[in-house]
Motif scaffolding. Structure first.
Motif, PDB file in Angstrom:
ATOM      1  N   LYS A  55     116.869  86.802  41.691  1.00 25.91           N
ATOM      2  CA  LYS A  55     115.466  87.217  41.620  1.00 25.91           C
ATOM      3  C   LYS A  55     115.008  87.301  40.169  1.00 25.91           C
ATOM      4  O   LYS A  55     113.886  86.926  39.840  1.00 25.91           O
ATOM      5  N   LYS A  56     115.892  87.784  39.312  1.00 26.23           N
ATOM      6  CA  LYS A  56     115.555  87.904  37.894  1.00 26.23           C
ATOM      7  C   LYS A  56     115.234  86.535  37.291  1.00 26.23           C
ATOM      8  O   LYS A  56     114.264  86.376  36.556  1.00 26.23           O
ATOM      9  N   LYS A  57     116.054  85.524  37.616  1.00 22.91           N
ATOM     10  CA  LYS A  57     115.849  84.175  37.086  1.00 22.91           C
ATOM     11  C   LYS A  57     114.558  83.574  37.641  1.00 22.91           C
ATOM     12  O   LYS A  57     113.808  82.904  36.915  1.00 22.91           O
ATOM     13  N   ILE A  58     114.263  83.797  38.910  1.00 22.13           N
ATOM     14  CA  ILE A  58     113.030  83.283  39.513  1.00 22.13           C
ATOM     15  C   ILE A  58     111.821  83.873  38.805  1.00 22.13           C
ATOM     16  O   ILE A  58     110.883  83.153  38.458  1.00 22.13           O
ATOM     17  N   TRP A  59     111.833  85.182  38.571  1.00 21.88           N
ATOM     18  CA  TRP A  59     110.714  85.815  37.871  1.00 21.88           C
ATOM     19  C   TRP A  59     110.622  85.341  36.432  1.00 21.88           C
ATOM     20  O   TRP A  59     109.526  85.177  35.888  1.00 21.88           O
ATOM     21  N   GLN A  60     111.769  85.127  35.802  1.00 19.89           N
ATOM     22  CA  GLN A  60     111.776  84.635  34.427  1.00 19.89           C
ATOM     23  C   GLN A  60     111.103  83.261  34.354  1.00 19.89           C
ATOM     24  O   GLN A  60     110.249  83.033  33.493  1.00 19.89           O
ATOM     25  N   VAL A  61     111.464  82.351  35.260  1.00 21.37           N
ATOM     26  CA  VAL A  61     110.858  81.023  35.287  1.00 21.37           C
ATOM     27  C   VAL A  61     109.370  81.136  35.629  1.00 21.37           C
ATOM     28  O   VAL A  61     108.538  80.428  35.048  1.00 21.37           O
ATOM     29  N   PHE A  62     109.016  82.031  36.540  1.00 22.21           N
ATOM     30  CA  PHE A  62     107.611  82.249  36.886  1.00 22.21           C
ATOM     31  C   PHE A  62     106.804  82.638  35.648  1.00 22.21           C
ATOM     32  O   PHE A  62     105.719  82.102  35.408  1.00 22.21           O
ATOM     33  N   PHE A  63     107.333  83.548  34.848  1.00 21.78           N
ATOM     34  CA  PHE A  63     106.598  83.983  33.663  1.00 21.78           C
ATOM     35  C   PHE A  63     106.552  82.897  32.588  1.00 21.78           C
ATOM     36  O   PHE A  63     105.588  82.819  31.822  1.00 21.78           O
ATOM     37  N   TYR A  64     107.581  82.042  32.500  1.00 21.49           N
ATOM     38  CA  TYR A  64     107.507  80.879  31.615  1.00 21.49           C
ATOM     39  C   TYR A  64     106.340  79.986  32.036  1.00 21.49           C
ATOM     40  O   TYR A  64     105.545  79.550  31.206  1.00 21.49           O
ATOM     41  N   LEU A  65     106.272  79.699  33.342  1.00 16.47           N
ATOM     42  CA  LEU A  65     105.204  78.845  33.857  1.00 16.47           C
ATOM     43  C   LEU A  65     103.832  79.486  33.641  1.00 16.47           C
ATOM     44  O   LEU A  65     102.868  78.814  33.281  1.00 16.47           O
ATOM     45  N   LEU A  66     103.751  80.796  33.842  1.00 13.70           N
ATOM     46  CA  LEU A  66     102.497  81.516  33.621  1.00 13.70           C
ATOM     47  C   LEU A  66     102.083  81.447  32.150  1.00 13.70           C
ATOM     48  O   LEU A  66     100.915  81.221  31.834  1.00 13.70           O
ATOM     49  N   GLY A  67     103.049  81.606  31.250  1.00 11.70           N
ATOM     50  CA  GLY A  67     102.762  81.531  29.819  1.00 11.70           C
ATOM     51  C   GLY A  67     102.282  80.155  29.400  1.00 11.70           C
ATOM     52  O   GLY A  67     101.322  80.027  28.629  1.00 11.70           O
ATOM     53  N   ILE A  68     102.927  79.119  29.919  1.00 18.22           N
ATOM     54  CA  ILE A  68     102.512  77.751  29.592  1.00 18.22           C
ATOM     55  C   ILE A  68     101.106  77.492  30.114  1.00 18.22           C
ATOM     56  O   ILE A  68     100.269  76.900  29.420  1.00 18.22           O
ATOM     57  N   THR A  69     100.815  77.961  31.324  1.00 21.02           N
ATOM     58  CA  THR A  69      99.478  77.802  31.889  1.00 21.02           C
ATOM     59  C   THR A  69      98.444  78.558  31.057  1.00 21.02           C
ATOM     60  O   THR A  69      97.334  78.059  30.826  1.00 21.02           O
ATOM     61  N   ALA A  70      98.794  79.742  30.578  1.00 22.87           N
ATOM     62  CA  ALA A  70      97.882  80.514  29.724  1.00 22.87           C
ATOM     63  C   ALA A  70      97.587  79.762  28.434  1.00 22.87           C
ATOM     64  O   ALA A  70      96.440  79.741  27.968  1.00 22.87           O
ATOM     65  N   VAL A  71      98.598  79.120  27.864  1.00 21.91           N
ATOM     66  CA  VAL A  71      98.389  78.328  26.645  1.00 21.91           C
ATOM     67  C   VAL A  71      97.452  77.156  26.944  1.00 21.91           C
ATOM     68  O   VAL A  71      96.558  76.850  26.154  1.00 21.91           O
ATOM     69  N   GLU A  72      97.639  76.506  28.089  1.00 19.85           N
ATOM     70  CA  GLU A  72      96.758  75.396  28.464  1.00 19.85           C
ATOM     71  C   GLU A  72      95.309  75.872  28.600  1.00 19.85           C
ATOM     72  O   GLU A  72      94.381  75.207  28.139  1.00 19.85           O
ATOM     73  N   PHE A  73      95.108  77.017  29.242  1.00 19.50           N
ATOM     74  CA  PHE A  73      93.756  77.567  29.377  1.00 19.50           C
ATOM     75  C   PHE A  73      93.177  77.931  28.012  1.00 19.50           C
ATOM     76  O   PHE A  73      91.993  77.713  27.759  1.00 19.50           O
ATOM     77  N   PHE A  74      93.990  78.481  27.129  1.00 15.25           N
ATOM     78  CA  PHE A  74      93.533  78.840  25.787  1.00 15.25           C
ATOM     79  C   PHE A  74      93.066  77.598  25.030  1.00 15.25           C
ATOM     80  O   PHE A  74      92.027  77.614  24.372  1.00 15.25           O
ATOM     81  N   ILE A  75      93.841  76.533  25.160  1.00 12.64           N
ATOM     82  CA  ILE A  75      93.454  75.277  24.509  1.00 12.64           C
ATOM     83  C   ILE A  75      92.144  74.759  25.097  1.00 12.64           C
ATOM     84  O   ILE A  75      91.226  74.373  24.368  1.00 12.64           O
ATOM     85  N   ALA A  76      92.037  74.769  26.430  1.00 11.86           N
ATOM     86  CA  ALA A  76      90.860  74.189  27.095  1.00 11.86           C
ATOM     87  C   ALA A  76      89.608  75.028  26.926  1.00 11.86           C
ATOM     88  O   ALA A  76      88.511  74.483  26.785  1.00 11.86           O
ATOM     89  N   LEU A  77      89.735  76.339  26.937  1.00  4.76           N
ATOM     90  CA  LEU A  77      88.556  77.195  26.943  1.00  4.76           C
ATOM     91  C   LEU A  77      88.184  77.763  25.577  1.00  4.76           C
ATOM     92  O   LEU A  77      87.075  78.280  25.412  1.00  4.76           O
ATOM     93  N   TYR A  78      89.089  77.691  24.609  1.00  2.00           N
ATOM     94  CA  TYR A  78      88.781  78.260  23.304  1.00  2.00           C
ATOM     95  C   TYR A  78      88.916  77.238  22.174  1.00  2.00           C
ATOM     96  O   TYR A  78      87.983  77.034  21.405  1.00  2.00           O
ATOM     97  N   MET A  79      90.082  76.616  22.079  1.00  2.00           N
ATOM     98  CA  MET A  79      90.352  75.785  20.906  1.00  2.00           C
ATOM     99  C   MET A  79      89.509  74.510  20.870  1.00  2.00           C
ATOM    100  O   MET A  79      88.969  74.161  19.830  1.00  2.00           O
ATOM    101  N   ILE A  80      89.415  73.807  22.002  1.00  3.01           N
ATOM    102  CA  ILE A  80      88.637  72.565  22.018  1.00  3.01           C
ATOM    103  C   ILE A  80      87.138  72.844  21.880  1.00  3.01           C
ATOM    104  O   ILE A  80      86.471  72.209  21.052  1.00  3.01           O
ATOM    105  N   PRO A  81      86.558  73.787  22.641  1.00  2.00           N
ATOM    106  CA  PRO A  81      85.110  74.041  22.470  1.00  2.00           C
ATOM    107  C   PRO A  81      84.728  74.530  21.069  1.00  2.00           C
ATOM    108  O   PRO A  81      83.638  74.237  20.588  1.00  2.00           O
ATOM    109  N   LYS A  82      85.605  75.284  20.421  1.00  8.89           N
ATOM    110  CA  LYS A  82      85.315  75.778  19.066  1.00  8.89           C
ATOM    111  C   LYS A  82      85.563  74.723  17.993  1.00  8.89           C
ATOM    112  O   LYS A  82      85.303  74.957  16.823  1.00  8.89           O
ATOM    113  N   GLY A  83      86.116  73.587  18.387  1.00  8.78           N
ATOM    114  CA  GLY A  83      86.374  72.515  17.434  1.00  8.78           C
ATOM    115  C   GLY A  83      87.624  72.720  16.603  1.00  8.78           C
ATOM    116  O   GLY A  83      87.793  72.066  15.575  1.00  8.78           O
ATOM    117  N   LEU A  84      88.505  73.614  17.016  1.00  8.89           N
ATOM    118  CA  LEU A  84      89.738  73.859  16.262  1.00  8.89           C
ATOM    119  C   LEU A  84      90.722  72.701  16.382  1.00  8.89           C
ATOM    120  O   LEU A  84      91.497  72.446  15.463  1.00  8.89           O
TER     121      LEU A  84
END
Length: 113
Positions: A19-48
């Protein structure tokens, strides 16, 4: 005795998905998705960063997420080397043929003079 030893080795290989490993992988995937959203919703529109770099980042991060999903949730990480190699080589050829068809398909629009 040999069959029991083989069974124990096989069971030990698959013990890694706790269960610990499953949650660990889940949070890795969540973190990567958060980075993708940050790029799409903040970095690209601001021209960074530009759209080309953003698209490259999306593709790279999506491939990392695909690796985690296939390796842990589809249990490919725990399989034998030959199976991993067969799947990887097949995937490479499929991607190669798709790219090749897209390139060749664009020639239908070329005008012959």
């Amino acid at each position: 005795m040999s069959a029991e030893h083989t069974h124990d080795e096989h069971a030990a290989e698959h013990e890694g998905m706790t269960k610990k490993k499953i949650w660990q992988v889940f949070f890795y995937l969540l973190g990567i998705t958060a980075v993708e959203f940050f790029i799409a919703l903040y970095m690209i529109p601001k021209g960074l960063i530009g759209h080309g770099i953003g698209n490259f980042a999306y593709i790279a991060l999506t491939l990392v997420k695909a690796f985690y999903i296939v390796a842990y949730f589809m249990h490919l990480k725990f399989e034998k080397f030959a199976l991993k190699t067969g799947i990887t080589v097949s995937l490479i050829f499929i991607i190669y043929f798709i790219v090749l068809m897209l390139i060749e398909g664009s020639y239908q629009f070329v005008q012959m003079n």
